[in-house]
Write an enzyme that holds these catalytic residues in place. Sequence first.
Site, PDB file in Angstrom:
ATOM      1  N   TYR A 142       0.847  -1.214  -0.233  1.00  0.00           N
ATOM      2  CA  TYR A 142       0.068  -0.053   0.110  1.00  0.00           C
ATOM      3  C   TYR A 142       0.923   1.452  -0.001  1.00  0.00           C
ATOM      4  O   TYR A 142       0.381   2.442  -0.517  1.00  0.00           O
ATOM      5  CB  TYR A 142      -0.754   0.093   1.126  1.00  0.00           C
ATOM      6  CG  TYR A 142      -2.301  -0.770   0.975  1.00  0.00           C
ATOM      7  CD1 TYR A 142      -2.259  -1.973   0.540  1.00  0.00           C
ATOM      8  CD2 TYR A 142      -3.202   0.028   1.106  1.00  0.00           C
ATOM      9  CE1 TYR A 142      -3.560  -2.402   0.815  1.00  0.00           C
ATOM     10  CE2 TYR A 142      -4.562  -0.327   1.016  1.00  0.00           C
ATOM     11  CZ  TYR A 142      -4.822  -1.750   0.727  1.00  0.00           C
ATOM     12  OH  TYR A 142      -5.910  -2.520   0.526  1.00  0.00           O
ATOM     13  N   LYS A 192       3.075 -15.336   1.902  1.00  0.00           N
ATOM     14  CA  LYS A 192       3.490 -16.285   0.802  1.00  0.00           C
ATOM     15  C   LYS A 192       5.113 -16.412   0.612  1.00  0.00           C
ATOM     16  O   LYS A 192       5.661 -15.804  -0.165  1.00  0.00           O
ATOM     17  CB  LYS A 192       3.036 -15.540  -0.568  1.00  0.00           C
ATOM     18  CG  LYS A 192       1.480 -15.397  -0.736  1.00  0.00           C
ATOM     19  CD  LYS A 192       1.203 -17.060  -1.130  1.00  0.00           C
ATOM     20  CE  LYS A 192       1.591 -17.236  -2.724  1.00  0.00           C
ATOM     21  NZ  LYS A 192       0.820 -18.435  -3.088  1.00  0.00           N
ATOM     22  N   ASP A 225      -2.620 -18.108   0.474  1.00  0.00           N
ATOM     23  CA  ASP A 225      -3.924 -18.602  -0.581  1.00  0.00           C
ATOM     24  C   ASP A 225      -4.385 -19.579   0.153  1.00  0.00           C
ATOM     25  O   ASP A 225      -5.802 -20.048   0.248  1.00  0.00           O
ATOM     26  CB  ASP A 225      -3.141 -18.893  -1.691  1.00  0.00           C
ATOM     27  CG  ASP A 225      -2.060 -19.883  -1.780  1.00  0.00           C
ATOM     28  OD1 ASP A 225      -1.223 -20.126  -0.571  1.00  0.00           O
ATOM     29  OD2 ASP A 225      -1.720 -20.473  -2.828  1.00  0.00           O
ATOM     30  N   ASP A 249      -6.369  -7.196   3.853  1.00  0.00           N
ATOM     31  CA  ASP A 249      -7.448  -6.555   3.061  1.00  0.00           C
ATOM     32  C   ASP A 249      -8.373  -7.581   2.356  1.00  0.00           C
ATOM     33  O   ASP A 249      -9.667  -7.664   2.543  1.00  0.00           O
ATOM     34  CB  ASP A 249      -6.782  -5.718   1.802  1.00  0.00           C
ATOM     35  CG  ASP A 249      -8.090  -4.809   1.038  1.00  0.00           C
ATOM     36  OD1 ASP A 249      -9.033  -4.457   1.963  1.00  0.00           O
ATOM     37  OD2 ASP A 249      -7.831  -4.666  -0.043  1.00  0.00           O
ATOM     38  N   ASP A 253     -11.883  -9.376   4.092  1.00  0.00           N
ATOM     39  CA  ASP A 253     -13.406  -9.465   3.216  1.00  0.00           C
ATOM     40  C   ASP A 253     -13.863 -10.977   3.458  1.00  0.00           C
ATOM     41  O   ASP A 253     -15.266 -11.172   3.511  1.00  0.00           O
ATOM     42  CB  ASP A 253     -13.034  -8.963   1.866  1.00  0.00           C
ATOM     43  CG  ASP A 253     -13.532  -7.430   1.975  1.00  0.00           C
ATOM     44  OD1 ASP A 253     -13.230  -6.708   2.815  1.00  0.00           O
ATOM     45  OD2 ASP A 253     -13.867  -6.965   0.987  1.00  0.00           O
TER      46      ASP A 253
HETATM   47  C1  IPM Z   1     -10.539  -1.535   3.709  1.00  0.00           C
HETATM   48  C2  IPM Z   1     -10.687  -0.654   2.444  1.00  0.00           C
HETATM   49  C3  IPM Z   1      -9.644   0.281   2.108  1.00  0.00           C
HETATM   50  C4  IPM Z   1      -8.222  -0.474   1.862  1.00  0.00           C
HETATM   51  C5  IPM Z   1      -9.921   1.190   1.086  1.00  0.00           C
HETATM   52  C6  IPM Z   1     -11.192   1.909   0.995  1.00  0.00           C
HETATM   53  C7  IPM Z   1      -8.665   2.177   0.874  1.00  0.00           C
HETATM   54  O1  IPM Z   1     -10.935  -1.615   1.373  1.00  0.00           O
HETATM   55  O2  IPM Z   1     -10.291  -0.656   4.463  1.00  0.00           O
HETATM   56  O3  IPM Z   1     -10.472  -2.660   3.698  1.00  0.00           O
HETATM   57  O4  IPM Z   1      -8.020  -1.089   0.851  1.00  0.00           O
HETATM   58  O5  IPM Z   1      -7.644  -0.848   2.960  1.00  0.00           O
HETATM   59 MG    MG Z   2     -10.938  -3.664   2.180  1.00  0.00          MG
END
Ligand code: IPM
Ligand code: MG
Length: 368
Positions: A142, A192, A225, A249, A253
């Site tokens: 990032y 990884k 993975d 990230d 999710d």
């Molecule tokens: C998260 C989001 C952020 C990230 C974006 C909005 C910059 O996806 O907080 O998970 O990628 O960190």
């Molecule tokens: Mg995210």
Amino acid sequence: MADASLLILPGDGIGPEVMAEVRRVIAWFGDKRGLKIDVSEDLVGGAAYDKHGVPLADETMAKAQEVDAVLLGAVGGPAYDNLDFSLKPERGLLRLRKEMDLYSNLRPAQCFDALADFSSLKRDVVAGLDIMIVRELTSGVYFGEPRGIFEEGNERVGINTQRYTESEIDRAARSAFELARRRNNKVCSMEKANVMESGVLWREVVQKVHDEDYPDVELSHMYADAGAMQLTRWPKQFDVIVTDNLFGDLLSDIAAMLTGSLGMLPSASLGAPMANGRPKAMYEPVHGSAPDIAGQGKANPIACILSFAMALRYSFDAGAEADRLEAAVETVLAQGLRTPDLLGEDGVSPVTTTEMGDGILAALDASL
Ligand code: IPM
Ligand code: MG
């Protein structure tokens, strides 16, 4: 004098409407529990761009550095899609994370019993799930340099750099081990190392921190993975997962969706302790700004309300009040209150964002 200070940054899309419910919850704790929090509010993301031409004004950044905690709603929206990269709403969020040095991002994925049937996985795989992802938040791909889109011969090349120092890995690992000690004492580290040198170093440093200072915690390593696969196969094998910024990230999710709805999950981003002993901290829901439903009373305020519960626990030394708020959320879910993101059962009609807030306040009253 207030016990604590909180800067609220509602941001874009559904941010302001979920934050309105949090403000009522904060007021309740002030009135009924004597918790005095000095609340101020400012702009971030597209809202800040509209007013100041930048996604986070310097004065707002300075304020964020002074308060005990920041609570952020969400940033982003289609109106800002074509802005230069440096002006996009997301840059406001990334600037807060970076300049406050919030290296440890805690993303719990907890499956509320009333919602176990909402998961795309079988009830028995997710019921009772309670895991915590610790995502390194201020380094890695990032932020690594060099980055950019460059000319190379007769074409362009897009470059980002995955970069981790030993000390960055060390502090993320420590924060995961500390948390594990207060939970089920297990950490799984994901990278990884089979492909990336940064992963080899990650694995080495996590193991070293473990062996030297946390030998009592059970530690395992997994390729990221395979970790993603295991998260969907049998997530209850995990307690704390520690991983880098980009894998975190993605994995968070996945973990979020195991619980049925992204509208439910809070997060805390913590840095080093300040002079008053509290960690630098920002709290935010895991969900985004959901521009498609903004302003219609359809948003689920629970993720943002639970983010405030994390602030009670980690910034305001009010763990018992955090428990009370989380229990109130559990109560309204058991009562069958459902915002549109949680629909699916027969004969249930949705409640609005405000009605969900009303329900939580009533459950808080009933807890006294
Ligand atoms: C998260 C989001 C952020 C990230 C974006 C909005 C910059 O996806 O907080 O998970 O990628 O960190
Ligand atoms: Mg995210």
